[in-house]
Scaffold this motif. Structure first.
Motif, PDB file in Angstrom:
ATOM      1  N   ASP A 193       0.838  -1.197   0.000  1.00 34.47           N
ATOM      2  CA  ASP A 193       0.000   0.000   0.000  1.00 34.47           C
ATOM      3  C   ASP A 193       0.870   1.243   0.000  1.00 34.47           C
ATOM      4  N   GLU A 194       0.595   2.148  -0.921  1.00 30.48           N
ATOM      5  CA  GLU A 194       1.360   3.390  -0.980  1.00 30.48           C
ATOM      6  C   GLU A 194       0.674   4.473  -0.173  1.00 30.48           C
ATOM      7  N   GLY A 195       1.471   5.360   0.366  1.00 26.77           N
ATOM      8  CA  GLY A 195       0.924   6.462   1.135  1.00 26.77           C
ATOM      9  C   GLY A 195       1.943   7.569   1.285  1.00 26.77           C
ATOM     10  N   ILE A 196       1.572   8.564   2.042  1.00 24.02           N
ATOM     11  CA  ILE A 196       2.438   9.708   2.312  1.00 24.02           C
ATOM     12  C   ILE A 196       2.632   9.795   3.824  1.00 24.02           C
ATOM     13  N   SER A 197       3.893   9.847   4.256  1.00 27.25           N
ATOM     14  CA  SER A 197       4.168   9.971   5.688  1.00 27.25           C
ATOM     15  C   SER A 197       4.131  11.436   6.104  1.00 27.25           C
ATOM     16  N   GLN A 198       3.889  11.650   7.352  1.00 27.46           N
ATOM     17  CA  GLN A 198       3.948  13.001   7.902  1.00 27.46           C
ATOM     18  C   GLN A 198       5.422  13.348   8.146  1.00 27.46           C
ATOM     19  N   PRO A 199       5.779  14.616   8.062  1.00 26.06           N
ATOM     20  CA  PRO A 199       7.162  14.996   8.369  1.00 26.06           C
ATOM     21  C   PRO A 199       7.538  14.563   9.782  1.00 26.06           C
ATOM     22  N   ASP A 200       8.770  14.087   9.936  1.00 21.97           N
ATOM     23  CA  ASP A 200       9.232  13.603  11.234  1.00 21.97           C
ATOM     24  C   ASP A 200       9.663  14.736  12.163  1.00 21.97           C
ATOM     25  N   ILE A 201      10.134  15.834  11.579  1.00 22.35           N
ATOM     26  CA  ILE A 201      10.644  16.938  12.381  1.00 22.35           C
ATOM     27  C   ILE A 201      10.246  18.269  11.767  1.00 22.35           C
ATOM     28  N   GLU A 202      10.421  19.328  12.530  1.00 24.60           N
ATOM     29  CA  GLU A 202      10.213  20.681  12.027  1.00 24.60           C
ATOM     30  C   GLU A 202      11.600  21.294  11.858  1.00 24.60           C
ATOM     31  N   ALA A 203      11.934  21.740  10.662  1.00 24.02           N
ATOM     32  CA  ALA A 203      13.296  22.138  10.315  1.00 24.02           C
ATOM     33  C   ALA A 203      13.847  23.261  11.199  1.00 24.02           C
ATOM     34  N   LYS A 204      13.137  24.348  11.333  1.00 18.82           N
ATOM     35  CA  LYS A 204      13.645  25.498  12.102  1.00 18.82           C
ATOM     36  C   LYS A 204      13.867  25.122  13.567  1.00 18.82           C
ATOM     37  N   GLU A 205      12.937  24.395  14.136  1.00 20.57           N
ATOM     38  CA  GLU A 205      13.047  23.969  15.532  1.00 20.57           C
ATOM     39  C   GLU A 205      14.256  23.044  15.724  1.00 20.57           C
ATOM     40  N   THR A 206      14.464  22.143  14.780  1.00 20.35           N
ATOM     41  CA  THR A 206      15.591  21.209  14.859  1.00 20.35           C
ATOM     42  C   THR A 206      16.919  21.949  14.763  1.00 20.35           C
ATOM     43  N   GLU A 207      17.025  22.884  13.839  1.00 16.91           N
ATOM     44  CA  GLU A 207      18.259  23.657  13.709  1.00 16.91           C
ATOM     45  C   GLU A 207      18.540  24.448  14.984  1.00 16.91           C
ATOM     46  N   SER A 208      17.504  25.015  15.586  1.00 25.71           N
ATOM     47  CA  SER A 208      17.648  25.753  16.835  1.00 25.71           C
ATOM     48  C   SER A 208      18.080  24.812  17.970  1.00 25.71           C
ATOM     49  N   ASP A 209      17.447  23.647  18.053  1.00 28.48           N
ATOM     50  CA  ASP A 209      17.822  22.650  19.071  1.00 28.48           C
ATOM     51  C   ASP A 209      19.264  22.203  18.896  1.00 28.48           C
ATOM     52  N   TRP A 210      19.697  22.039  17.655  1.00 30.34           N
ATOM     53  CA  TRP A 210      21.059  21.596  17.382  1.00 30.34           C
ATOM     54  C   TRP A 210      22.086  22.598  17.937  1.00 30.34           C
ATOM     55  N   LYS A 211      21.821  23.865  17.780  1.00 27.99           N
ATOM     56  CA  LYS A 211      22.751  24.886  18.274  1.00 27.99           C
ATOM     57  C   LYS A 211      22.966  24.755  19.783  1.00 27.99           C
ATOM     58  N   LEU A 212      21.914  24.402  20.500  1.00 27.11           N
ATOM     59  CA  LEU A 212      22.035  24.198  21.947  1.00 27.11           C
ATOM     60  C   LEU A 212      22.685  22.847  22.255  1.00 27.11           C
ATOM     61  N   PHE A 213      22.253  21.804  21.570  1.00 30.90           N
ATOM     62  CA  PHE A 213      22.709  20.456  21.841  1.00 30.90           C
ATOM     63  C   PHE A 213      24.225  20.291  21.636  1.00 30.90           C
ATOM     64  N   ARG A 214      24.761  20.839  20.586  1.00 29.36           N
ATOM     65  CA  ARG A 214      26.177  20.636  20.287  1.00 29.36           C
ATOM     66  C   ARG A 214      27.086  21.243  21.348  1.00 29.36           C
TER      67      ARG A 214
END
Length: 149
Positions: free
Chosen positions: A127-148
């Protein structure tokens, strides 16, 4: 000639399954394996056995070239670049200076967010389908700056 193929493939498989794999090296592992297989293929073409078999099979209309192991590796490992970007999360790659750390991993995070922040076409059980995005890009980039840090 073919007796060496399983050994070469097993070496790649073992490297990919290693407990302490460095994801940054996945792409180079695949490249070196396919290069070795190409060398093996070319070495085989230089033997008299290959040319005798080719002449015999071509007169019978039979191809002497089996489905390509190299092509199969490329299909199965088509996302090695994406996998390699995940090495940004490996602490072994952290830079040693604050200056380098300030920009560390932004390119890899951008690549990952570009991939994981959009809908993906999926196939589950036929069965074919479309998945929902796993992450939100801007939020992830912001989180990365803190995480690193």
């Amino acid at each position: 000639m073919l007796s060496n193929v399983p050994h070469i493939i097993a070496k790649l498989q073992g490297s990919l399954q290693a407990k302490d794999i460095d994801l940054a090296s996945v792409s180079s592992m695949v490249v070196s394996t396919t290069k070795r297989l190409l060398e093996l293929k070319e070495d085989g073409r230089n033997t008299s056995w290959y040319w005798k078999k080719r002449r015999r099979n071509s007169s019978q209309g039979v191809s002497t070239i089996p489905p390509s192991v190299i092509d199969h590796i490329h299909v199965m490992m088509e996302s090695t670049e994406l996998i390699s970007t995940m090495s940004v999360f490996d602490p072994r790659h952290l830079p040693s200076t604050e200056e380098e750390l300030s920009e560390y991993g932004m390119e890899q995070i951008k690549t990952l967010t570009d991939f994981y922040s959009v809908e993906q076409r999926i196939n589950v059980g036929g069965d074919e389908g479309i998945s929902q995005p796993d992450i939100e890009a801007k939020e992830t980039e912001s989180d990365w700056k803190l995480f690193r840090q």
